[in-house]
Design an enzyme around this catalytic site. Structure first.
Site, PDB file in Angstrom:
ATOM      1  N   CYS A  94       0.808  -1.216   0.000  1.00 27.90           N
ATOM      2  CA  CYS A  94       0.000   0.000   0.000  1.00 27.90           C
ATOM      3  C   CYS A  94       0.851   1.280   0.000  1.00 27.90           C
ATOM      4  O   CYS A  94       1.430   1.610  -1.018  1.00 27.90           O
ATOM      5  CB  CYS A  94      -0.995  -0.048   1.163  1.00 27.90           C
ATOM      6  SG  CYS A  94      -2.376   1.079   0.924  1.00 27.90           S
ATOM      7  N   ARG A 128     -12.537   6.687  -0.264  1.00 28.86           N
ATOM      8  CA  ARG A 128     -11.516   5.680  -0.002  1.00 28.86           C
ATOM      9  C   ARG A 128     -11.972   4.330  -0.544  1.00 28.86           C
ATOM     10  O   ARG A 128     -13.157   4.021  -0.554  1.00 28.86           O
ATOM     11  CB  ARG A 128     -11.240   5.569   1.505  1.00 28.86           C
ATOM     12  CG  ARG A 128     -10.640   6.814   2.109  1.00 28.86           C
ATOM     13  CD  ARG A 128     -10.131   6.545   3.516  1.00 28.86           C
ATOM     14  NE  ARG A 128      -8.941   5.717   3.515  1.00 28.86           N
ATOM     15  CZ  ARG A 128      -7.700   6.171   3.288  1.00 28.86           C
ATOM     16  NH1 ARG A 128      -7.514   7.450   3.052  1.00 28.86           N
ATOM     17  NH2 ARG A 128      -6.666   5.366   3.304  1.00 28.86           N
ATOM     18  N   HIS A 194      -3.287  -5.391   2.845  1.00 31.52           N
ATOM     19  CA  HIS A 194      -2.900  -5.444   4.255  1.00 31.52           C
ATOM     20  C   HIS A 194      -3.418  -6.750   4.847  1.00 31.52           C
ATOM     21  O   HIS A 194      -4.007  -7.576   4.167  1.00 31.52           O
ATOM     22  CB  HIS A 194      -3.554  -4.296   5.029  1.00 31.52           C
ATOM     23  CG  HIS A 194      -3.096  -2.945   4.619  1.00 31.52           C
ATOM     24  ND1 HIS A 194      -1.860  -2.442   4.937  1.00 31.52           N
ATOM     25  CD2 HIS A 194      -3.733  -1.970   3.931  1.00 31.52           C
ATOM     26  CE1 HIS A 194      -1.757  -1.211   4.468  1.00 31.52           C
ATOM     27  NE2 HIS A 194      -2.877  -0.899   3.843  1.00 31.52           N
TER      28      HIS A 194
HETATM   29  N1  GLN Z   1      -2.058   6.897   2.432  1.00 29.57           N
HETATM   30  C1  GLN Z   1      -2.205   6.075   1.295  1.00 29.57           C
HETATM   31  C2  GLN Z   1      -3.585   6.095   0.685  1.00 29.57           C
HETATM   32  O1  GLN Z   1      -4.537   6.382   1.389  1.00 29.57           O
HETATM   33  C3  GLN Z   1      -1.789   4.650   1.646  1.00 29.57           C
HETATM   34  C4  GLN Z   1      -2.730   4.040   2.660  1.00 29.57           C
HETATM   35  C5  GLN Z   1      -2.262   2.702   3.183  1.00 29.57           C
HETATM   36  O2  GLN Z   1      -1.078   2.376   3.225  1.00 29.57           O
HETATM   37  N2  GLN Z   1      -3.238   1.945   3.667  1.00 29.57           N
HETATM   38  O3  GLN Z   1      -3.742   5.822  -0.472  1.00 29.57           O
END
Ligand code: GLN
Length: 250
Positions: A94, A128, A194
């Site tokens: 990520c 998101r 993750h």
């Molecule tokens: N901050 C980054 C995004 O929101 C990566 C997030 C993450 O590593 N979960 O895209």
């Protein structure tokens, strides 16, 4: 045989138990009588990165990604790019994945100039992309299914000619549009998963370990482990994630 693992930026890049990937890889090596040492290399530390066989970089919030930019520029960027080009193995999750590309523009307009080690860029969106998801690895990465959890605002777009790590079966992946997930470049495995991703995807874990051992010692084929619990975890999550496809109306 032994693998030397470098955990980059464990102080800032570690979400949703990402460091569990290191525990998983270490255990899977030890169960086969193969040694594994792990060094944590954080902001401000100036280690010789040529000493390592495998690099792990976890995920992070936008803020965490921003605070390591100076360290990347001043200390580690060049060494990371060299290690990647030299065929060292990388597992990047990520925010750590995004760091390998050219840049990440956050939803609130901050510009993170990243490594440009791999030809892609990431732009944050308002909505998101969150949820359990599944993808199928490309043949060069073993072709197995992978289950994971994604939570990112960044939409990643791969440069022409780059191969994604896999194809999305359910969920968003790189950008929610083209069904690509992650990137496979040289011996770098980059993904949005993750979880941590490896304990419940043992076939994927072994592809990564075999790649690192083969690079160091010539061809290598790991002896199979029992993996009863690991496969049960994988299959259970995969069924749940795909259920609406498999069992319409239930
Ligand atoms: N901050 C980054 C995004 O929101 C990566 C997030 C993450 O590593 N979960 O895209």
């Amino acid at each position: 045989m032994e693998l030397k693992v470098c955990h980059l930026y464990p102080d800032v890049l570690n979400l949703y138990g990402d460091r569990g990937n290191i525990m998983c890889m270490k255990k899977r090596l030890e169960w086969r009588g193969i040694g594994c040492s792990v060094d944590n290399v954080g902001i401000g530390e100036k280690n010789d990165l040529t000493a390592y066989d495998l690099f792990f970089i976890g995920g992070g919030q936008d803020f965490d990604q921003e605070i390591l930019l100076e360290d990347l520029r001043l200390r580690k960027g060049g060494q990371i790019r060299d290690a990647l080009e030299d065929g060292k193995v990388f597992l990047c999750i990520c925010g750590g994945y995004q760091m390998m590309g050219h840049y990440y523009k956050t939803p609130d307009g901050h510009y993170c100039q990243f490594l440009g080690a791999i030809d892609f860029y990431t732009v944050g969106g308002e909505k998101r992309m969150i949820g359990n998801y599944a993808y199928r690895l490309g043949q060069e990465s073993g072709g197995e299914t992978v289950v994971g959890f994604e939570n990112h605002s960044g939409r990643t777009h791969l440069g022409k000619g780059l191969r994604p790590l896999g194809t999305v079966l359910r969920g968003f992946g790189n950008n929610g549009e083209d069904r690509t997930e992650g990137v496979r470049y040289k011996n770098a495995f980059c993904t949005y998963s993750h979880g941590p991703v490896l304990p419940k995807n043992p076939a994927f874990a072994d592809v990564i370990l075999e790649t690192a051992l083969s690079r160091k010692y010539g061809s290598c084929s790991l002896e199979p482990l029992k993996d009863g619990f690991e496969r049960l975890a994988h299959d259970t999550v995969l069924r749940q994630v795909l259920r609406p496809l498999w069992l319409p109306g239930k």
